[in-house]
Scaffold this active site. Structure first.
Site, short mmCIF file in Angstrom:
data_model
loop_
_atom_site.label_atom_id
_atom_site.label_comp_id
_atom_site.label_asym_id
_atom_site.label_seq_id
_atom_site.Cartn_x
_atom_site.Cartn_y
_atom_site.Cartn_z
N ASP A 24 52.41 -93.83 65.03
CA ASP A 24 52.21 -95.14 64.39
C ASP A 24 53.45 -95.38 63.53
O ASP A 24 54.25 -94.46 63.31
CB ASP A 24 50.94 -95.11 63.52
N SER A 25 53.56 -96.60 63.03
CA SER A 25 54.65 -96.90 62.11
C SER A 25 54.54 -96.09 60.82
O SER A 25 55.51 -96.02 60.07
CB SER A 25 54.62 -98.39 61.75
N CYS A 87 48.85 -97.65 67.15
CA CYS A 87 49.45 -98.78 66.44
C CYS A 87 49.27 -100.02 67.31
O CYS A 87 49.76 -100.06 68.44
CB CYS A 87 50.93 -98.49 66.22
N THR A 89 50.61 -102.91 66.77
CA THR A 89 51.89 -103.62 66.90
C THR A 89 52.76 -102.98 67.99
O THR A 89 53.30 -103.69 68.86
CB THR A 89 52.63 -103.60 65.55
N GLU A 166 50.85 -98.12 52.94
CA GLU A 166 51.83 -97.03 53.10
C GLU A 166 52.13 -96.34 51.76
O GLU A 166 52.44 -95.16 51.73
CB GLU A 166 53.15 -97.56 53.65
N CYS A 198 44.79 -103.76 62.95
CA CYS A 198 45.92 -102.91 62.53
C CYS A 198 45.31 -101.60 62.09
O CYS A 198 44.31 -101.59 61.34
CB CYS A 198 46.67 -103.57 61.37
N HIS A 200 46.16 -99.46 60.01
CA HIS A 200 46.18 -99.17 58.57
C HIS A 200 44.91 -99.67 57.89
O HIS A 200 44.49 -99.11 56.87
CB HIS A 200 47.38 -99.85 57.90
N1 DGL Z 1 49.45 -99.70 61.97
C1 DGL Z 1 50.19 -100.68 62.67
C2 DGL Z 1 49.30 -101.53 63.59
O1 DGL Z 1 48.24 -101.08 63.99
C3 DGL Z 1 51.13 -101.61 61.99
C4 DGL Z 1 51.53 -101.51 60.61
C5 DGL Z 1 52.94 -102.00 60.42
O2 DGL Z 1 53.15 -103.20 60.24
O3 DGL Z 1 53.81 -101.15 60.49
O4 DGL Z 1 49.67 -102.61 63.96
#
Ligand code: DGL
Length: 281
Positions: A24-25, A87, A89, A166, A198, A200
């Site tokens: 993930d990011s 992730c 994204t 984060e 997302c 997160h």
């Molecule tokens: N956790 C990531 C997602 O599911 C993205 C968070 C980010 O913007 O880095 O999209």
């Protein structure tokens, strides 16, 4: 640069144990990892949090593709036999490029649970909270066209939320205020079901629920993704003793390993090894 076409694992796992790469990011994908570990307890899970290059959701597609390619190349070099893109994204923006670069490697992505949300909704009015990059991607637009055409779907780009998560202070007043700012339009749209689009966001699900109100259903796809992974990467029915020794969870980060370790101890119900990713990743 990534070397997708030629990269070969530097270590190989016994045939009975599948080594799964997850990324993930940043720390968000740990919400998927905790379900994966429950579904695949005999697998070795190698997670990369690309925190030095987060948030992906507020960067351009080229950045997300380049980072995803590098991270997958690293995971493959360390023996990953399948990849879970934890992730939304990176799945929305980069999964086709990843599949083209590693055609033999199974990729399991995550995407906002529009279909289950519409099935759950009584009013037919749902909301999606996700990054701006996910919501504007062609893949997400296709998902909406397939499952949500002619339905009411309020799309809420939650700018700043992943970056604030984060930082690891999940009850910081500025994060809670930001969550409320993004929930307000959803309240006004009178949706009865909201998708966490997302990875997160499950870490602040209680704050989202408090802001939306108790009558709103929240849909998170982490469990469904883990079940899908377990089906695809089936647990061997009878494992030799040695195979269990190979299981375990390694977390690496391009950011601050001490911070990742603190977060993992708080949010994961199992032990993991935590390390800094190699320089240059
Ligand atoms: N956790 C990531 C997602 O599911 C993205 C968070 C980010 O913007 O880095 O999209």
């Amino acid at each position: 640069m990534p070397r997708p076409a030629t990269s070969a694992p530097t270590s190989t796992a016994p045939a009975t144990v599948r080594r799964v790469g997850v990324f993930d990011s940043g720390i968000g994908g740990l919400s998927v990892l905790r379900e994966l570990q429950r579904s695949l307890p005999s697998h070795h899970l190698h997670y990369v949090a690309d925190s030095a290059h987060a948030p992906y959701g507020e960067r351009d597609d080229a950045h997300v593709i380049e980072r995803s390619m590098r991270v997958v190349s690293h995971l493959v070099d360390h023996g990953a036999q399948a990849i879970v893109i934890a992730c939304n994204t990176a799945t929305a923006v980069a999964v086709s490029q990843l599949r083209a670069a590693w055609p033999q490697l199974p990729f399991i992505g995550v995407e906002p649970g529009i279909k289950p949300a519409l099935a759950l909704s009584r009013s037919g009015r749902i909301g999606v909270m996700a990054t701006a990059a996910t919501l504007s991607s062609a893949k997400f637009q296709r998902l909406v066209a397939t499952h949500g055409a002619e339905k009411f779907i309020h799309l809420q780009a939650c700018v700043g939320v992943a970056a604030a998560i984060e930082r690891g202070e999940l009850d910081a007043p500025d994060l809670l205020a930001l969550i409320d700012t993004h929930c307000r339009p959803l309240r006004h749209a009178a949706v009865d079901t909201v998708v966490l689009g997302c990875t997160h966001y499950p870490f602040v699900q209680a704050a989202i629920q408090a802001s939306l109100g108790p009558h709103v259903h929240i849909v998170d796809t982490a469990v469904a993704v883990a079940r899908h992974a377990a089906t695809l990467l089936a647990e061997p029915a009878a494992l030799p003793e040695r195979a269990h020794d190979e299981a375990g969870v390694l977390l690496e980060t391009t950011g601050d390993a001490a911070q990742l370790e603190r977060f993992a101890r708080r949010c994961l119900p199992f032990d993991c090894e935590v390390a800094t990713a190699p320089r240059g990743l």
